[in-house]
Enzyme design. Structure first.
Site, PDB file in Angstrom:
ATOM      1  N   GLU A  90      42.662  29.758  43.942  1.00 61.10           N
ATOM      2  CA  GLU A  90      43.201  30.246  42.670  1.00 61.10           C
ATOM      3  C   GLU A  90      44.593  29.670  42.385  1.00 61.10           C
ATOM      4  O   GLU A  90      45.376  30.265  41.645  1.00 61.10           O
ATOM      5  CB  GLU A  90      43.271  31.774  42.665  1.00 61.10           C
ATOM      6  N   HIS A 108      47.108  38.765  43.503  1.00 59.48           N
ATOM      7  CA  HIS A 108      45.716  38.866  43.051  1.00 59.48           C
ATOM      8  C   HIS A 108      44.922  39.601  44.120  1.00 59.48           C
ATOM      9  O   HIS A 108      44.940  39.218  45.293  1.00 59.48           O
ATOM     10  CB  HIS A 108      45.124  37.476  42.821  1.00 59.48           C
ATOM     11  N   HIS A 110      41.162  42.145  44.968  1.00 62.44           N
ATOM     12  CA  HIS A 110      39.837  42.594  44.560  1.00 62.44           C
ATOM     13  C   HIS A 110      39.764  44.107  44.729  1.00 62.44           C
ATOM     14  O   HIS A 110      38.816  44.647  45.301  1.00 62.44           O
ATOM     15  CB  HIS A 110      38.750  41.896  45.388  1.00 62.44           C
ATOM     16  N   HIS A 170      35.473  40.916  39.070  1.00 68.06           N
ATOM     17  CA  HIS A 170      36.263  40.106  40.006  1.00 68.06           C
ATOM     18  C   HIS A 170      37.408  40.877  40.655  1.00 68.06           C
ATOM     19  O   HIS A 170      37.417  41.068  41.859  1.00 68.06           O
ATOM     20  CB  HIS A 170      36.795  38.876  39.260  1.00 68.06           C
TER      21      HIS A 170
END
Length: 231
Positions: A90, A108, A110, A170
């Site tokens: 990413e 980031h 999940h 996501h």
């Protein structure tokens, strides 16, 4: 998306002391995110701005076991300056977030509540005034494959007006002035998602109106809400 070119002589000693120390801080944040249940296994990535680039977790890093060598430094022109591992898939998503000069770190995850919300809604309404620290209502961007230019673009666009975005099917991305700020926003977003999902299971959640949100902003500015100060 091309892999960053390896600097012919990558050496942490060739970078300033602050850039060297940031690898330790990023690894510590990864372990803390895992301990708090915000990431599982290798699912996520963290970065922080350094002079001329970013320090970012490498691909395949197990967050609970992250060490300094699991963090690499990539220049703004995508050269690998430090580290032996490939940077996160990413990478471009993170660079898209850094288009805003005020952003100093990106997280980031999940996280489960954010993912669950993305399956039933295209937004997280502003249901609690603390969400204003994230930008109020939070957008859920449509699904794009991880590591894709499309995901980087839609994420960057959403983050241009907020400190958080939810990625459909996501996870979530938050930004901050520094690592501590970005991590705090991650925890806040997950908390707000959980509240919304609980309320939605019982009925139609009420939202704060624009006027109510403006009143909160004015009150926070007048009182220094959330900041330590002498009595």
């Amino acid at each position: 998306m091309s892999r960053p070119e390896m600097d012919p002589t990558p050496d942490i000693a060739g970078l300033d002391h602050a850039a060297a120390g940031v690898r330790t801080r990023v690894a510590a944040v990864c372990r803390a995110l895992a301990a708090d249940g915000l990431v599982k296994g290798t699912a996520g990535n963290v970065s922080v701005r350094v002079d001329g680039g970013i320090a970012i977790t490498a691909t395949g890093v197990v967050f609970a076991e992250a060490v300094d060598d699991d963090v690499v430094i990539v220049s703004d022109d995508r050269r690998l300056l430090c580290g032996a591992l490939a940077p996160s898939s990413e990478l471009e998503l993170h660079f898209a977030a850094y288009a805003d000069d005020a952003v100093g770190a990106v997280v980031h995850t999940h996280a489960s509540a954010a993912i669950a919300l993305s399956l039933v809604s295209d937004r997280l309404p502003c249901v609690h005034y603390q969400q204003l620290a994230l930008g109020g209502e939070i957008e859920v961007v449509p699904f794009s494959v991880f590591g894709s230019p499309e995901l980087a673009q839609t994420t960057g666009e959403a983050l241009s007006s907020a400190n958080a975005v939810i990625l459909a099917h996501h996870g979530a991305v938050t930004t901050g002035r520094d690592l501590a700020d970005a991590v705090a926003h991650t925890a806040l977003l997950e908390w707000a998602c959980d509240i919304y999902l609980r309320a939605r299971s019982a009925g139609d959640p009420a939202e704060l109106s624009p006027e109510q949100q403006a009143d909160v902003v004015a009150a926070a500015a007048a009182t220094g809400y959330g900041q330590k100060r002498e009595a």
